[in-house]
Motif scaffolding. Structure first.
Motif, PDB file in Angstrom:
ATOM      1  N   ALA A 427       0.836  -1.208   0.000  1.00 38.03           N
ATOM      2  CA  ALA A 427       0.000   0.000   0.000  1.00 38.03           C
ATOM      3  C   ALA A 427       0.863   1.247   0.000  1.00 38.03           C
ATOM      4  N   ARG A 428       1.946   1.215   0.776  1.00 35.32           N
ATOM      5  CA  ARG A 428       2.854   2.370   0.834  1.00 35.32           C
ATOM      6  C   ARG A 428       3.492   2.609  -0.532  1.00 35.32           C
ATOM      7  N   GLU A 429       3.910   1.522  -1.206  1.00 30.41           N
ATOM      8  CA  GLU A 429       4.519   1.663  -2.536  1.00 30.41           C
ATOM      9  C   GLU A 429       3.526   2.215  -3.546  1.00 30.41           C
ATOM     10  N   LEU A 430       2.267   1.791  -3.446  1.00 27.33           N
ATOM     11  CA  LEU A 430       1.241   2.235  -4.391  1.00 27.33           C
ATOM     12  C   LEU A 430       0.678   3.608  -4.057  1.00 27.33           C
ATOM     13  N   GLY A 431       1.101   4.165  -2.917  1.00 30.69           N
ATOM     14  CA  GLY A 431       0.669   5.504  -2.539  1.00 30.69           C
ATOM     15  C   GLY A 431      -0.769   5.570  -2.070  1.00 30.69           C
ATOM     16  N   MET A 432      -1.233   4.521  -1.404  1.00 32.35           N
ATOM     17  CA  MET A 432      -2.614   4.524  -0.900  1.00 32.35           C
ATOM     18  C   MET A 432      -2.644   3.985   0.532  1.00 32.35           C
ATOM     19  N   HIS A 433      -3.758   4.271   1.244  1.00 39.32           N
ATOM     20  CA  HIS A 433      -3.911   3.768   2.604  1.00 39.32           C
ATOM     21  C   HIS A 433      -4.158   2.262   2.548  1.00 39.32           C
ATOM     22  N   LYS A 434      -3.739   1.543   3.600  1.00 43.23           N
ATOM     23  CA  LYS A 434      -3.855   0.085   3.579  1.00 43.23           C
ATOM     24  C   LYS A 434      -5.318  -0.361   3.485  1.00 43.23           C
ATOM     25  N   PHE A 438      -7.017  -2.902   0.764  1.00 40.74           N
ATOM     26  CA  PHE A 438      -7.817  -4.068   1.112  1.00 40.74           C
ATOM     27  C   PHE A 438      -9.141  -4.066   0.348  1.00 40.74           C
ATOM     28  N   ARG A 439      -9.783  -2.879   0.244  1.00 40.97           N
ATOM     29  CA  ARG A 439     -11.052  -2.782  -0.482  1.00 40.97           C
ATOM     30  C   ARG A 439     -10.863  -3.125  -1.956  1.00 40.97           C
ATOM     31  N   LYS A 440      -9.776  -2.629  -2.530  1.00 39.02           N
ATOM     32  CA  LYS A 440      -9.512  -2.902  -3.947  1.00 39.02           C
ATOM     33  C   LYS A 440      -9.239  -4.390  -4.178  1.00 39.02           C
ATOM     34  N   ILE A 441      -8.482  -5.019  -3.270  1.00 41.10           N
ATOM     35  CA  ILE A 441      -8.215  -6.453  -3.389  1.00 41.10           C
ATOM     36  C   ILE A 441      -9.521  -7.244  -3.404  1.00 41.10           C
ATOM     37  N   LYS A 442     -10.441  -6.853  -2.531  1.00 42.20           N
ATOM     38  CA  LYS A 442     -11.729  -7.548  -2.451  1.00 42.20           C
ATOM     39  C   LYS A 442     -12.579  -7.271  -3.684  1.00 42.20           C
ATOM     40  N   ARG A 443     -12.628  -5.996  -4.112  1.00 47.16           N
ATOM     41  CA  ARG A 443     -13.455  -5.635  -5.278  1.00 47.16           C
ATOM     42  C   ARG A 443     -12.962  -6.286  -6.560  1.00 47.16           C
ATOM     43  N   LEU A 444     -11.642  -6.379  -6.730  1.00 50.19           N
ATOM     44  CA  LEU A 444     -11.065  -6.926  -7.960  1.00 50.19           C
ATOM     45  C   LEU A 444     -10.946  -8.446  -7.917  1.00 50.19           C
TER      46      LEU A 444
END
Length: 461
Positions: A427-434, A438-444
């Protein structure tokens, strides 16, 4: 009955085993200098062991992992072995080789730590299969998911093997020179020179002397013989780019060269035999030019043995995420950066553009973004001025949504792999909050291993 004596075990049995396996193996000391380098390591990297031993490991492997996610460094620091980390190296031919690595501490007889040991396996065949399953087709630097491009790349090996003259058509920046080079590299002439010349950049007299050469005294200041590009490309391939811009007089001379397979240097009287494959390229409609008398019909038929037409980028927009990924990998290697991809907004902006300059324009856009972005994801503010606020037509929204989701999923999975599935680090590397990750992992619908990179119990997304 006497049992036969067992075959004595040689003293160097470990060395024999290491030289026999197909995995690359090397060891480093505490200063990260390579101490040993087996035969498979030589084969995969293309670097002889005498050149590798004594050098720092990052000088030999030039991996994307060397910068800040080195598995061997983590093992040396934490004392724990790592298995099957995915990365890539650049071999001696500057080719990107996908590998998996496993690391462990190198210990002496008394348990003292002497350094580290790493084994690595070439996954080029696995990567090629993955790309085929992903509907990705790649030859050389040409990469595509587009059906029209697939049709071209599928017949490319047959065209290359034929040795026939080829006519490449397509708008400026569609990759005609890349396709010509791919044809050359896949042909029996690949060990000989490949020469590209832009016919529109030179006047007739200079173009003729550049192609066919000249003899001393052929014109003022011609004090000695000079061979031309046809002589230099002997046995190889010559690309005559923008052939539609040549004059009728030059077209006559070129037709004679193609028919006779020989040329006459300026100022000479004897023909010089020539074994050169000619590939012609143009951004013009030669058929229409023949109909209006602006291009010689006999030359057109001579070069139009095999015709391959490259579609413009606006007609293959499904390739934009793939091309962006390709350019980012290429520029990361050239610039020594760690750009991980584009964020969704930046990609949507690029998907909305019509690209009058085609692939070359897209590459320039990514190069511009590399100047402004030092690491992480390229964002809309890193794109050239005037690219913000682009909206996609309504009928393309569904297609774009699927493309964006696929690209975003690839970026997330790659970040997780680089960080050994540590969600917080990814998450830190992608520049987003953890929590966003987590939400994106679940949605995708991204499937993750059971063990998190930090602990034995995975946090629930």
């Amino acid at each position: 009955m006497k049992r036969p004596y067992p075959t004595p075990i040689p003293d160097n049995v470990t060395e024999i085993i290491l030289e026999s396996i197909s995995d690359g193996v090397f060891t480093v000391d505490h200063d990260w200098r390579i101490m040993s380098f087996n035969r498979a390591a030589e084969a995969i990297t293309g670097i002889p062991r005498e050149e590798a031993i004594g050098r720092h490991c990052w000088e030999v492997f030039r991996s994307n992992m060397c910068e800040d996610a080195c598995a061997l460094k983590r093992t040396m620091k934490e004392g724990s072995s790592l298995t099957n980390s995915t990365t890539y190296i650049i071999n001696s031919a500057k080719k990107r080789i996908p590998i998996t690595v496993s690391t462990a501490l190198l210990k002496g007889k008394n348990g003292e730590v002497l350094g580290g040991v790493e084994t690595f396996r070439d996954h080029s065949l696995v990567e090629a299969l993955r790309k085929r399953l992903d509907r990705r087709f790649q030859i050389g630097d040409i990469v595509s998911r587009n059906d029209a491009m697939h049709a071209i790349l599928t017949i490319l090996p047959l065209v290359a093997e034929s040795g026939s003259t080829v006519l490449l058509e397509g708008e400026t920046g569609t990759g005609k020179e890349l396709l010509a080079r791919a044809i050359h590299d896949a042909s029996a002439r690949r060990g000989k020179p490949f020469v590209a010349i832009n016919c529109s950049a030179l006047p007739d007299t200079l173009l003729e002397s550049e192609l066919f050469g000249y003899k001393a005294g052929a014109f003022t200041n011609a004090v000695k013989d000079k061979p031309g590009y046809f002589a230099f490309a002997e046995g190889g391939t010559i690309l005559l780019d923008e052939i539609g811009d040549t004059s009728a007089a030059f077209q006559v001379k070129l037709l004679r060269v193609l028919d006779a397979q020989a040329f006459v240097p300026l100022g000479a009287v004897k023909k010089v035999k020539s074994d050169v494959r000619v590939i012609a390229a143009t951004n013009k409609d030669l058929t229409a030019m023949v109909a209006t008398g602006k291009f010689r019909q006999d030359l057109f038929y001579r070069i139009n043995v095999v015709r391959m037409t490259l579609p413009p980028l606006r007609e293959r927009k499904e390739d934009i995420p793939l091309l962006v990924e390709h350019f980012i990998e290429k520029m990361n290697m050239l610039r020594g950066k760690t750009i991980t991809g584009l964020d969704a907004e930046a990609l949507q902006i690029l998907m909305c553009h019509d690209y009058p300059g085609n692939i070359r324009e897209l590459e320039n856009i990514i190069e511009h973004a590399f100047i402004l972005c030092s690491a992480g994801l390229i964002q809309a503010r890193h794109l050239p001025a005037g690219f913000a606020g682009r909206n996609l037509p309504f009928d393309e929204q569904d297609s774009l949504s699927h493309t964006l989701n696929t690209t975003e999923a690839i970026a997330i999975v790659n970040a997780l792999k680089r960080n050994h599935y540590n969600r917080l680090a990814a998450a830190r590397e992608l520049g987003m909050h953890k929590s966003t990750l987590f939400r994106k992992i679940k949605r995708l619908g991204i499937l993750l291993p059971e063990i998190d990179g930090r602990s034995k119990t995975p946090p629930g997304p």
